[in-house]
Design a protein around this motif. Sequence first.
Motif, PDB file in Angstrom:
ATOM      1  N   ILE A 156       9.943 -10.529  -6.275  1.00  0.00           N
ATOM      2  CA  ILE A 156       9.999  -9.079  -6.085  1.00  0.00           C
ATOM      3  C   ILE A 156      10.654  -8.674  -4.774  1.00  0.00           C
ATOM      4  O   ILE A 156      11.070  -7.517  -4.628  1.00  0.00           O
ATOM      5  N   ALA A 157      10.766  -9.591  -3.811  1.00  0.00           N
ATOM      6  CA  ALA A 157      11.356  -9.224  -2.523  1.00  0.00           C
ATOM      7  C   ALA A 157      11.657 -10.493  -1.734  1.00  0.00           C
ATOM      8  O   ALA A 157      11.295 -11.608  -2.135  1.00  0.00           O
TER       9      ALA A 157
ATOM     10  N   LEU B 283      10.500  -2.172  -3.141  1.00  0.00           N
ATOM     11  CA  LEU B 283      10.686  -3.188  -2.103  1.00  0.00           C
ATOM     12  C   LEU B 283      12.130  -3.604  -1.917  1.00  0.00           C
ATOM     13  O   LEU B 283      12.515  -4.033  -0.831  1.00  0.00           O
ATOM     14  N   ARG B 284      12.922  -3.521  -2.978  1.00  0.00           N
ATOM     15  CA  ARG B 284      14.315  -3.955  -2.858  1.00  0.00           C
ATOM     16  C   ARG B 284      15.183  -2.787  -2.420  1.00  0.00           C
ATOM     17  O   ARG B 284      15.036  -1.673  -2.913  1.00  0.00           O
TER      18      ARG B 284
ATOM     19  N   MET C 268       0.801  -1.227   0.000  1.00  0.00           N
ATOM     20  CA  MET C 268       0.000   0.000   0.000  1.00  0.00           C
ATOM     21  C   MET C 268       0.836   1.281   0.000  1.00  0.00           C
ATOM     22  O   MET C 268       0.506   2.238  -0.713  1.00  0.00           O
ATOM     23  N   PRO C 269       1.937   1.359   0.762  1.00  0.00           N
ATOM     24  CA  PRO C 269       2.726   2.592   0.729  1.00  0.00           C
ATOM     25  C   PRO C 269       3.351   2.900  -0.630  1.00  0.00           C
ATOM     26  O   PRO C 269       3.756   4.049  -0.870  1.00  0.00           O
ATOM     27  N   LEU C 270       3.408   1.899  -1.524  1.00  0.00           N
ATOM     28  CA  LEU C 270       3.993   2.115  -2.843  1.00  0.00           C
ATOM     29  C   LEU C 270       2.959   2.532  -3.888  1.00  0.00           C
ATOM     30  O   LEU C 270       3.327   2.948  -4.989  1.00  0.00           O
ATOM     31  N   LEU C 271       1.680   2.415  -3.557  1.00  0.00           N
ATOM     32  CA  LEU C 271       0.639   2.701  -4.546  1.00  0.00           C
ATOM     33  C   LEU C 271       0.480   4.184  -4.883  1.00  0.00           C
ATOM     34  O   LEU C 271       0.208   4.517  -6.043  1.00  0.00           O
ATOM     35  N   PRO C 272       0.621   5.115  -3.926  1.00  0.00           N
ATOM     36  CA  PRO C 272       0.450   6.523  -4.316  1.00  0.00           C
ATOM     37  C   PRO C 272       1.396   6.947  -5.438  1.00  0.00           C
ATOM     38  O   PRO C 272       0.966   7.601  -6.398  1.00  0.00           O
ATOM     39  N   SER C 273       2.655   6.567  -5.359  1.00  0.00           N
ATOM     40  CA  SER C 273       3.607   6.971  -6.403  1.00  0.00           C
ATOM     41  C   SER C 273       3.314   6.250  -7.712  1.00  0.00           C
ATOM     42  O   SER C 273       3.503   6.820  -8.801  1.00  0.00           O
TER      43      SER C 273
ATOM     44  N   ILE D 295       4.612  -4.321 -11.571  1.00  0.00           N
ATOM     45  CA  ILE D 295       5.619  -5.194 -10.956  1.00  0.00           C
ATOM     46  C   ILE D 295       6.967  -4.482 -10.869  1.00  0.00           C
ATOM     47  O   ILE D 295       7.641  -4.530  -9.830  1.00  0.00           O
ATOM     48  N   ASP D 296       7.374  -3.809 -11.935  1.00  0.00           N
ATOM     49  CA  ASP D 296       8.637  -3.063 -11.904  1.00  0.00           C
ATOM     50  C   ASP D 296       8.627  -2.018 -10.794  1.00  0.00           C
ATOM     51  O   ASP D 296       9.638  -1.817 -10.095  1.00  0.00           O
TER      52      ASP D 296
END
Length: 296
Positions: free
Chosen positions: A158-159, A292-293, A108-113, A285-286
């Motif tokens: 992915i992680a 995440l990495r 979820m924290p990655l969705l805004p960007s 995915i990218d």
Amino acid sequence: MSDRWQQLTVFVRVAESGSFSQTARDLRLSQPSVSRIVTELEERVGVKLLIRTTRHLTLTEAGATFLAKARDVITTIEEAEYAARKTDSLDGVVRLALPTAYGSRAIMPLLPSFMEAYPNLQVEILMADERQNLVVDGDDIAIRTGALPDSTFGARRIASLERMVVASPAYFAKKGTPVTPGALSAHDCILGYGAFGRGAWRFKRGNTLISVDIRSRLTINSAPGILAASLQGLGLAIVSDVMSADERADNRLVRVLEGYTLEPAAVYAVYTSGPKPSRKVKALIDHLIRGLRPAG
């Protein structure tokens, strides 16, 4: 171009332009080829479609009927091709299936960007701890932890999640603190799912592997449930670093056996489009991999 598709395309262009030579120029064919293709079409359907004179082309009644149907076929195919291209574009909807705790805390924290970077994409999310059926649920991507079964789906790692054993201070005050994996057999343990606790717990120290059979009166099939039970002092549990970060930061949960490691849990993005994902699936995915990495 298939014979039938070529025949339809050539016939419609001849009928609309009224000219074999114009059709030849438009389709980059020779004029004899255009004439031959129309003749082959008439032979295949078994009726005369065009009346040709030196100056004019006239549709027969059968030709007029055939023209209307041929236009419908061409339009339908063009619309299908457009729909397929749009599916593989960076607009429309991408459907994402997430495990509850990892999805909430890591994805979820990655969705805004992501949504800012791709303003024409809509994201639909299904959250559940059981493994979703991507085909039945209509999902484009599922985020999964642990080993993957063989399938025809595509997948990218992915992680990687560090796993650890934790419990609440209240539990340690009541039951004591284990200092070796072997001591776990005398403790209450909470069993989870997959890589998070069913059966024996396997640790590594240096080159030594240690497997401990776990005694448990409590089994929970969701990560939030495992956290909640741990916070209530119901036992020791295996959790991931991401899953328990907030609770460890304020000492509501405490890590034990830090000198022993559990095998990390791999995190995969699984997608239904086979080895090659669509553009929107690849874009998401990218983006997740970048977020995440760790850098470098």
